[in-house]
Motif scaffolding. Sequence first.
Motif, PDB file in Angstrom:
ATOM      1  N   GLU A 309     -16.571   7.830  20.070  1.00 60.03           N
ATOM      2  CA  GLU A 309     -16.983   8.069  18.684  1.00 60.03           C
ATOM      3  C   GLU A 309     -17.114   9.567  18.415  1.00 60.03           C
ATOM      4  OE1 GLU A 309     -20.672   6.785  15.725  1.00 60.03           O
ATOM      5  OE2 GLU A 309     -21.029   6.981  17.877  1.00 60.03           O
ATOM      6  N   LEU A 310     -17.776  10.280  19.326  1.00 59.75           N
ATOM      7  CA  LEU A 310     -17.977  11.713  19.141  1.00 59.75           C
ATOM      8  C   LEU A 310     -16.670  12.487  19.279  1.00 59.75           C
ATOM      9  CD1 LEU A 310     -21.333  12.224  21.081  1.00 59.75           C
ATOM     10  CD2 LEU A 310     -20.998  12.159  18.602  1.00 59.75           C
ATOM     11  N   PHE A 311     -15.820  12.085  20.220  1.00 55.48           N
ATOM     12  CA  PHE A 311     -14.549  12.787  20.385  1.00 55.48           C
ATOM     13  C   PHE A 311     -13.612  12.512  19.208  1.00 55.48           C
ATOM     14  CE2 PHE A 311     -15.468  12.509  25.168  1.00 55.48           C
ATOM     15  CZ  PHE A 311     -16.109  13.736  25.146  1.00 55.48           C
ATOM     16  N   ALA A 312     -13.675  11.306  18.651  1.00 56.03           N
ATOM     17  CA  ALA A 312     -12.868  11.011  17.465  1.00 56.03           C
ATOM     18  C   ALA A 312     -13.313  11.874  16.286  1.00 56.03           C
ATOM     19  CB  ALA A 312     -12.971   9.528  17.107  1.00 56.03           C
ATOM     20  N   ASN A 313     -14.619  12.087  16.155  1.00 54.61           N
ATOM     21  CA  ASN A 313     -15.116  12.972  15.102  1.00 54.61           C
ATOM     22  C   ASN A 313     -14.628  14.400  15.325  1.00 54.61           C
ATOM     23  OD1 ASN A 313     -17.018  13.770  12.854  1.00 54.61           O
ATOM     24  ND2 ASN A 313     -17.904  14.953  14.539  1.00 54.61           N
ATOM     25  N   ALA A 314     -14.643  14.850  16.588  1.00 59.62           N
ATOM     26  CA  ALA A 314     -14.133  16.194  16.893  1.00 59.62           C
ATOM     27  C   ALA A 314     -12.657  16.304  16.535  1.00 59.62           C
ATOM     28  CB  ALA A 314     -14.352  16.512  18.372  1.00 59.62           C
ATOM     29  N   ASP A 315     -11.894  15.253  16.785  1.00 61.96           N
ATOM     30  CA  ASP A 315     -10.475  15.265  16.421  1.00 61.96           C
ATOM     31  C   ASP A 315     -10.292  15.371  14.909  1.00 61.96           C
ATOM     32  OD1 ASP A 315      -9.540  15.142  19.008  1.00 61.96           O
ATOM     33  OD2 ASP A 315      -9.375  12.956  19.032  1.00 61.96           O
ATOM     34  N   ARG A 316     -11.120  14.653  14.168  1.00 64.00           N
ATOM     35  CA  ARG A 316     -11.021  14.739  12.703  1.00 64.00           C
ATOM     36  C   ARG A 316     -11.306  16.160  12.222  1.00 64.00           C
ATOM     37  NH1 ARG A 316     -13.274   9.456  13.120  1.00 64.00           N
ATOM     38  NH2 ARG A 316     -15.401  10.264  13.055  1.00 64.00           N
ATOM     39  N   LYS A 317     -12.306  16.792  12.826  1.00 66.62           N
ATOM     40  CA  LYS A 317     -12.624  18.168  12.441  1.00 66.62           C
ATOM     41  C   LYS A 317     -11.473  19.108  12.815  1.00 66.62           C
ATOM     42  CE  LYS A 317     -16.304  19.357  11.087  1.00 66.62           C
ATOM     43  NZ  LYS A 317     -17.701  19.405  11.547  1.00 66.62           N
ATOM     44  N   ALA A 318     -10.894  18.901  13.996  1.00 67.10           N
ATOM     45  CA  ALA A 318      -9.781  19.749  14.426  1.00 67.10           C
ATOM     46  C   ALA A 318      -8.581  19.578  13.506  1.00 67.10           C
ATOM     47  CB  ALA A 318      -9.394  19.418  15.866  1.00 67.10           C
ATOM     48  N   ASN A 319      -8.301  18.346  13.101  1.00 65.54           N
ATOM     49  CA  ASN A 319      -7.170  18.096  12.203  1.00 65.54           C
ATOM     50  C   ASN A 319      -7.367  18.780  10.855  1.00 65.54           C
ATOM     51  OD1 ASN A 319      -5.921  16.535  14.138  1.00 65.54           O
ATOM     52  ND2 ASN A 319      -6.689  14.594  13.328  1.00 65.54           N
ATOM     53  N   ALA A 320      -8.626  18.915  10.447  1.00 63.00           N
ATOM     54  CA  ALA A 320      -8.939  19.590   9.187  1.00 63.00           C
ATOM     55  C   ALA A 320      -9.164  21.086   9.385  1.00 63.00           C
ATOM     56  CB  ALA A 320     -10.180  18.959   8.560  1.00 63.00           C
ATOM     57  N   ASN A 321      -8.943  21.556  10.625  1.00 69.21           N
ATOM     58  CA  ASN A 321      -9.136  22.967  10.976  1.00 69.21           C
ATOM     59  C   ASN A 321     -10.561  23.423  10.695  1.00 69.21           C
ATOM     60  OD1 ASN A 321      -8.133  25.361  12.101  1.00 69.21           O
ATOM     61  ND2 ASN A 321      -7.725  26.243  10.087  1.00 69.21           N
ATOM     62  N   GLN A 322     -11.515  22.548  11.005  1.00 69.00           N
ATOM     63  CA  GLN A 322     -12.927  22.846  10.799  1.00 69.00           C
ATOM     64  C   GLN A 322     -13.635  22.926  12.148  1.00 69.00           C
ATOM     65  OE1 GLN A 322     -14.373  19.634   8.399  1.00 69.00           O
ATOM     66  NE2 GLN A 322     -13.334  20.325   6.536  1.00 69.00           N
TER      67      GLN A 322
END
Length: 408
Positions: A309-322
């Motif tokens: 769950e936490l790594f998926a959230n990190a991926d979403r942030k990375a995809n948004a360049n955040q």
Amino acid sequence: MGTLVLDTDSGTNLPVQRSARFATRAATLRDLIKSEADKPENAGATSLNVVEAMREAGLYWLLVPESIGGVNTGISEFTALAEEVASADSSTGWSLAAQGIATMVAATFCSDAHVERMFGGARLPVMSATYAPTGKAVQTGDAYTGSGRYSFGSGVSHADWVSSAFVLQDGGKPVMQADGQPRVVGAFLPADRVNILGNWNVAGMEATGSFDYEVAEQTFPLDWTFNQYWTEPMRPSRAATIGTLVSVCAGHTGVALGIARRSLHEAAHAASLKKRLYATASIADTPTFKLDFVRNEAIFQAARARAYELFANADRKANANQPLTETEIQQIRQVTTWTHQICRDVAVTAFSSVSSSLRRPSILARNLMDAAVAGQHFIVNDMSLFDAAPCIIDQWADESAQSAGGTW
């Protein structure tokens, strides 16, 4: 990316990442990894047959930017890969994760000239790295002259380039930065310029080949080095966006999950076949085993779900360049340490539940020691929980204050 689904095709009840194509690719190497790990001649380092197979499968370059031949995947997939390989053999999973991170660091933080030097050949390189700054160097014009001795060089015996950290010196004293920290540079040197000391004689994680090595005094150009604090990425990648520390956590978490997963599988299988002396039912039918197993299986599944769950959230942030918030980083530190504690508890219970596990060769005994050694890494010691506590406590307090009346 990051959606959890049931992997109904693989015959397991574990949720996996929908995008975990490299973990699926690694699963095809499972029999090779297991058979090579059981050979006595591979006790000190990962089998070169396995290394070559993992290179052919492209498993070392998930976090490397696409611009230089990598995949630039998210850390959820990197975690899934480490878990899959570690479930076949924990030492192999550890080395793969460590070298995947080291190769990402080389590809992301080194100068254009050095990246061309390392990655410009017909075959993508595999790196090894240590990060403790136990070397010293001085600047001499457009080069550094340095030396040092280093520990825990996972996979160093089959690496193409090896990174070591040097504290810069001036007049025999460390050069200090504006933030009060000593200036530390990492340098990727060709593997033939380091001396492997061959002293990896340990209780667990024996086949990681994490030898000490020595860099004899030598001179290397400034453009062979990078900022060891990882604050100056030279080219974009998902790993650079979320930070090297988080990527390291992802790899270690995957290894711990793989060890626990294999321990549960082995214990369930052995218990279903074995009976205690004078017993009429198998160990798997005893109340004690049932209770211990379902409790450990539950905490494993909980830790695994929270980690992804936490790594998926990190991926979403990375995809948004955040970038990740400090709380998000500390939650990942927390789950990484917690997962290792769960891994150790599962391995202990699995080993203890089947008496035949004490005879060599025993995957349950090996996993027990590997789990104990994995939990000694500095990134998962109890200080990580102390560091994470303020952010996590504040988050819960803030949520309480926002509720009606200020309390739940």
